[in-house]
Scaffold this motif. Structure first.
Motif, short mmCIF file in Angstrom:
data_model
loop_
_atom_site.label_atom_id
_atom_site.label_comp_id
_atom_site.label_asym_id
_atom_site.label_seq_id
_atom_site.Cartn_x
_atom_site.Cartn_y
_atom_site.Cartn_z
N ALA A 82 -6.99 7.03 -3.33
CA ALA A 82 -6.38 5.87 -1.08
C ALA A 82 -7.53 5.49 -0.67
N PRO A 137 -3.34 -4.21 8.03
CA PRO A 137 -4.29 -5.73 8.41
C PRO A 137 -5.13 -5.63 9.44
N MET A 187 2.74 1.95 -3.13
CA MET A 187 1.64 2.35 -4.26
C MET A 187 1.37 3.35 -4.42
N LEU A 188 1.05 3.73 -2.71
CA LEU A 188 0.70 5.62 -3.32
C LEU A 188 1.82 6.89 -2.99
N ALA A 190 -7.10 6.18 4.69
CA ALA A 190 -7.51 5.30 4.22
C ALA A 190 -6.04 4.60 4.88
N PHE A 197 0.44 -1.03 0.16
CA PHE A 197 -0.14 0.45 -0.07
C PHE A 197 1.14 1.15 0.07
N ARG A 206 -10.74 -3.13 -0.46
CA ARG A 206 -10.12 -3.67 0.21
C ARG A 206 -10.85 -4.20 1.32
N TRP A 253 -6.50 0.48 5.13
CA TRP A 253 -5.42 -0.54 5.14
C TRP A 253 -4.29 -1.40 5.72
N PHE A 303 -4.35 -7.78 -5.20
CA PHE A 303 -3.09 -6.83 -4.63
C PHE A 303 -3.21 -6.06 -6.10
N ALA A 342 -9.39 2.58 -2.92
CA ALA A 342 -9.17 1.60 -2.69
C ALA A 342 -8.78 0.78 -1.77
N GLN A 388 -4.93 -2.40 -6.99
CA GLN A 388 -3.70 -1.54 -7.69
C GLN A 388 -3.97 -0.87 -8.99
#
Lengths: 189, 118
Positions: free
Chosen positions: B22, B107, A128-129, B101, A125, B29, B105, B58, B25, B62
């Protein structure tokens, strides 16, 4: 500039180049490069991704200093900002593409322990940002150009985005390095 | 793209689009509970992407992130091109969306939220 000073600089440069050449020849002829990169396509892809991440580390560090200067009103030269931000974007793009290529070589049968998966997913993550953030900074710098010093709001926005990009890159870089080490130790991910 | 350099709209559009993408996404998820429709949709997206079979969920996330970012940027850039916006509000929105975000994200947070909702 005096003749003496010029000749001294030339001598130092010549010596440095000579020493670098010797070092390069010695390293290239004696280093077990295969052991450094690792066997197979996965090894080459990992090495390429790590190389690009290393380059991004340099460009991001320059970027964050430029970002801090933008934030604190100490305007760097516009040409430096433009070149730096563009190189940052290219380096991030290379790291992202090499990361995506590396991901396709992953062995799905090797399940990672849950603890490592947490860090791996967050690393993905954070990585990716980075690209959108540096592209946003680059677009602001290039589009506003010479007008950048006149607009405090825009200057601060560009500085903020560069600092955030550095933060997310550091998360991805540190976790990537840690996971690469753990992968070597445990043979996972 | 030409820009009115006396207005800060284009700069805010560039940053807000990243925060928005962000957040989208992270929400996708979060919604992708294994075996659920969202996870199936992500798997279908991943299947059409080059190397998506190996990269898995992923790769799809993405692709969604990058697509949303570019689309939102184009839309916001056109909408805000000639506008002078209150910077504090937009920077707060940008930072809040990015922070949210990032939290979603992470986990353990995502799994806790999924467990609560399921």
């Amino acid at each position: 500039m005096s003749l003496e000073r010029r000749s001294s600089r030339a001598l130092v440069l010549a010596l440095l180049i000579f020493l670098l050449e010797i070092a390069a020849v010695v390293v290239l002829t004696t280093a077990p490069l295969q052991g450094l990169i690792g066997p197979g396509l996965l090894g080459a892809r990992s090495a390429l991704h790590a190389l690009f991440a290393g380059i991004v580390m340099i460009t991001m560090t320059i970027g964050v200093f430029q970002g801090i200067r933008l934030w604190t009103s100490e305007m760097p030269r516009i040409e430096d900002l433009e070149a730096g931000s563009l190189v940052n974007v290219i380096a991030c793009l290379a790291a992202l593409v090499s990361g995506a290529v590396l991901l396709t070589a992953r062995r799905p049968d090797l399940a990672a322990p849950p603890a490592l998966r947490v860090f791996f997913e967050f690393k993905q993550f954070a990585g990716m940002l980075c690209l959108p953030l540096v592209v946003a900074a680059c677009s602001i710098i290039w589009r506003y150009g010479e007008a950048l010093p006149r607009s405090r709001a825009v200057r601060e926005t560009a500085g903020l985005v560069l600092m955030l990009a550095f933060f997310y890159f550091m998360c991805a870089f540190a976790l990537g390095a840690a996971l690469a080490r753990l992968r070597t130790l445990q043979g996972v991910l | 793209m030409s820009v009115d350099v006396t207005r800060n709209g284009p700069a805010q559009a560039a940053t807000l689009s990243v925060g928005c993408a962000a957040l989208v996404a992270a929400c996708v998820r979060l919604a992708a509970v294994p075996g659920g429709p969202c996870a199936s949709a992500l798997a279908a997206v991943a299947a059409v992407l080059p190397g998506g079979a190996q990269a898995g969920e992923f790769a799809a996330l993405q692709a969604i992130f990058l697509s949303v970012w570019l689309i939102v940027w184009i839309v916001l850039d056109r909408a805000l091109a000639r506008r002078e916006l209150p910077v504090g509000v937009h920077q707060t929105l940008f930072l809040a969306s990015l922070g949210l975000a990032t939290t979603l994200w992470w986990p353990p947070v995502a799994e806790a939220l999924r467990a609560r909702w399921s």
